[in-house]
Design an enzyme around this catalytic site. Structure first.
Site, PDB file in Angstrom:
ATOM      1  N   GLY A  58       0.782  -1.762  -0.433  1.00  0.00           N
ATOM      2  CA  GLY A  58      -0.320   0.443  -0.051  1.00  0.00           C
ATOM      3  C   GLY A  58       0.749   1.032   0.076  1.00  0.00           C
TER       4      GLY A  58
ATOM      5  CB  THR B  14       3.130   2.979  -4.655  1.00  0.00           C
ATOM      6  OG1 THR B  14       4.131   2.035  -5.281  1.00  0.00           O
ATOM      7  CG2 THR B  14       2.576   3.242  -6.015  1.00  0.00           C
TER       8      THR B  14
ATOM      9  CG  ASP C 122       6.857   4.069  -4.363  1.00  0.00           C
ATOM     10  OD1 ASP C 122       6.923   3.321  -2.937  1.00  0.00           O
ATOM     11  OD2 ASP C 122       5.716   4.308  -4.887  1.00  0.00           O
TER      12      ASP C 122
ATOM     13  CG  HIS D 134     -29.099  22.687  -4.409  1.00  0.00           C
ATOM     14  ND1 HIS D 134     -29.078  23.705  -5.123  1.00  0.00           N
ATOM     15  CD2 HIS D 134     -27.606  23.167  -3.981  1.00  0.00           C
ATOM     16  CE1 HIS D 134     -28.482  24.149  -5.774  1.00  0.00           C
ATOM     17  NE2 HIS D 134     -27.391  24.201  -4.580  1.00  0.00           N
TER      18      HIS D 134
ATOM     19  N   GLY E 211     -25.097  32.282  -4.313  1.00  0.00           N
ATOM     20  CA  GLY E 211     -25.477  32.456  -2.501  1.00  0.00           C
ATOM     21  C   GLY E 211     -26.769  32.954  -2.268  1.00  0.00           C
TER      22      GLY E 211
ATOM     23  CD  GLU F 222     -21.585  27.393  -3.364  1.00  0.00           C
ATOM     24  OE1 GLU F 222     -21.002  26.867  -2.896  1.00  0.00           O
ATOM     25  OE2 GLU F 222     -21.879  26.850  -4.204  1.00  0.00           O
TER      26      GLU F 222
ATOM     27  CB  ALA G 134     -16.667  42.022 -12.178  1.00  0.00           C
TER      28      ALA G 134
ATOM     29  CB  ALA H 145     -18.043  26.543  -4.861  1.00  0.00           C
TER      30      ALA H 145
END
Length: 408
Positions: free
Chosen positions: A21, A23, A88, A214, A226, A285, A307, A352
């Site tokens: 396990g 790697t 590794d 949702h 929002g 959110e 913006a 988001a």
């Protein structure tokens, strides 16, 4: 970290037998650190590892000569801005580790060993199967041939295996059976402690994570961001159909846990599902701050500078009094830790938030996260494997508005 005594960076060196396990843990750690905005380089050591295996009785001088090119390369990588390099190796001998320590010290690199041990034969067998089917080094060969190669290599490495011990005076963590036993020695900084915390939460169980936004909300219909609005009529239809599609998608409500945010629209979406539900404020959110409840057109007309700033760097831009995508990633860290420990989970939350979770499992760059397409009324199934995350999608036939915005 690089400002401390001129250190170049942190080298995390995984050691242990094939199919332990190791790697998988190394790849997950690389993905996690990248997601947490830590510049990380996962170094492919396969050719060097094979060379070391063929010359297992090499003296220290030859070991250093074989390993030096890796550390010469890492020196360059660190100087270009990388914070953490992950190696590794299947080697786990005292002589090998001493060479690694000397090479790192000579280049002013912090070094941390991670020894991964697995004593559960069932898990070892599952890992061997996974390697045969998905490893880029084995999947092109017949299954039995790959399996025999892996078993032979395990046998060879076992002959010279020496576990890490406190007598070596180096920083290390020894993880046995994925957290059943954990030995930590000489951690030197906060980042190392975060790495140990993450690795201690990893489990081997095969499971899937289902994601859904949702149902369509009133704010979605009005183009507003929002808020805590309720579902639209179409969103209510999606919520009503969700149990049927959960069954069709082979999720099954038995043993399934549903996680929602604390917001009304996600709780309404999950209400018809007959299973355990948990509300997480961490899944709320992204906070739009003073722009909460506005449309994007309104923001562009009344706050053109804001913006423009957001369009130029959507991941780092923070709404006034609100959050950025980077803030959301930080907020979601406990969620990711818990997901690594859990079985099957169905997450119903927001655009988001799901972008950030999706990006973690697909190892996407931070710049890509804000533009991932997560449509309404769609169920996304993610099944994490060692070398990739397998994705399936089902679209529920209830129409909804699109909230996807491209790059400007």
């Amino acid at each position: 970290m690089k400002d401390i005594e001129g250190l170049l960076g942190l080298c995390v060196c995984f050691v242990g037998l094939p199919a332990s396990g190791k790697t998988s843990s190394a790849m997950k750690l690389s993905r996690y650190l990248t997601w947490m905005s830590v510049s990380t380089h996962l170094y492919d050591t396969k050719e060097i590892d094979n060379s070391l295996s063929e010359n297992s009785n090499s003296d220290s001088e030859n070991l250093a000569k074989t390993l030096s090119p890796i550390f010469d390369n890492l020196e360059s990588v660190f100087k270009k801005g990388t914070d953490v390099a992950i190696l590794d190796f299947n080697q786990c001998t005292l002589k090998f580790r001493k060479s690694i320590v000397e090479l790192a010290k000579a280049r002013n690199m912090l070094l941390m060993f991670v020894e991964v041990v697995c004593t559960n034969q069932k898990i070892i067998d599952e890992n061997i199967t996974d390697m045969c089917q998905h490893s880029p080094y084995f999947k092109s060969f017949p299954f039995e041939e790959s399996k025999n190669k892996i078993l032979d290599s395990i046998h060879e490495y076992e002959k010279h295996y020496t576990p890490l011990s406190e007598a070596e005076e180096c920083t290390f963590v020894r993880i046995v059976d994925f957290g059943a036993e954990l030995i930590v020695h000489k951690l030197e900084n906060y980042l190392e402690s975060r790495i140990v915390y993450y690795l201690s939460n990893l489990r081997t169980r095969r499971r899937s994570i289902w994601l859904s936004r949702h149902g369509e909300s009133q704010f979605n219909v009005e183009g507003k961001i929002g808020g805590d609005s309720s579902l639209s009529p179409q969103g209510l239809k999606y919520a009503a159909l969700l149990p049927e599609y959960v069954a069709k998608f082979s999720i099954g409500e038995k043993g399934l846990t549903v996680w929602t945010s604390s917001m009304a629209r996600t709780i309404q979406t999950a209400r018809h599902l007959n299973c355990q539900k948990l509300e997480w404020r961490a899944l709320d959110e992204l906070d739009a701050g003073t722009c909460d409840g506005f449309t994007y057109d309104y923001i562009e007309q009344n706050f053109p500078h804001e913006a423009e700033l957001r369009n130029n760097d959507k991941f780092h831009y923070r709404y006034r009094g609100g959050e950025s995508y980077m803030d959301v990633v930080r907020r979601l860290e406990p969620i990711i830790m818990e997901l690594e420990r859990q079985g099957d989970v169905f997450i119903i939350c927001h655009q988001a938030i799901l972008r950030c979770i999706y990006g973690y499992y697909h190892n996407l760059s931070l710049e890509e996260l804000p533009f991932i397409n997560v449509p309404l009324h769609t169920i996304i199934k993610l099944t994490p494997m060692t070398y990739e995350t397998i994705e399936e999608r089902v679209t529920v036939p209830i129409s909804a508005v699109s909230t996807q915005r491209g790059k400007h």
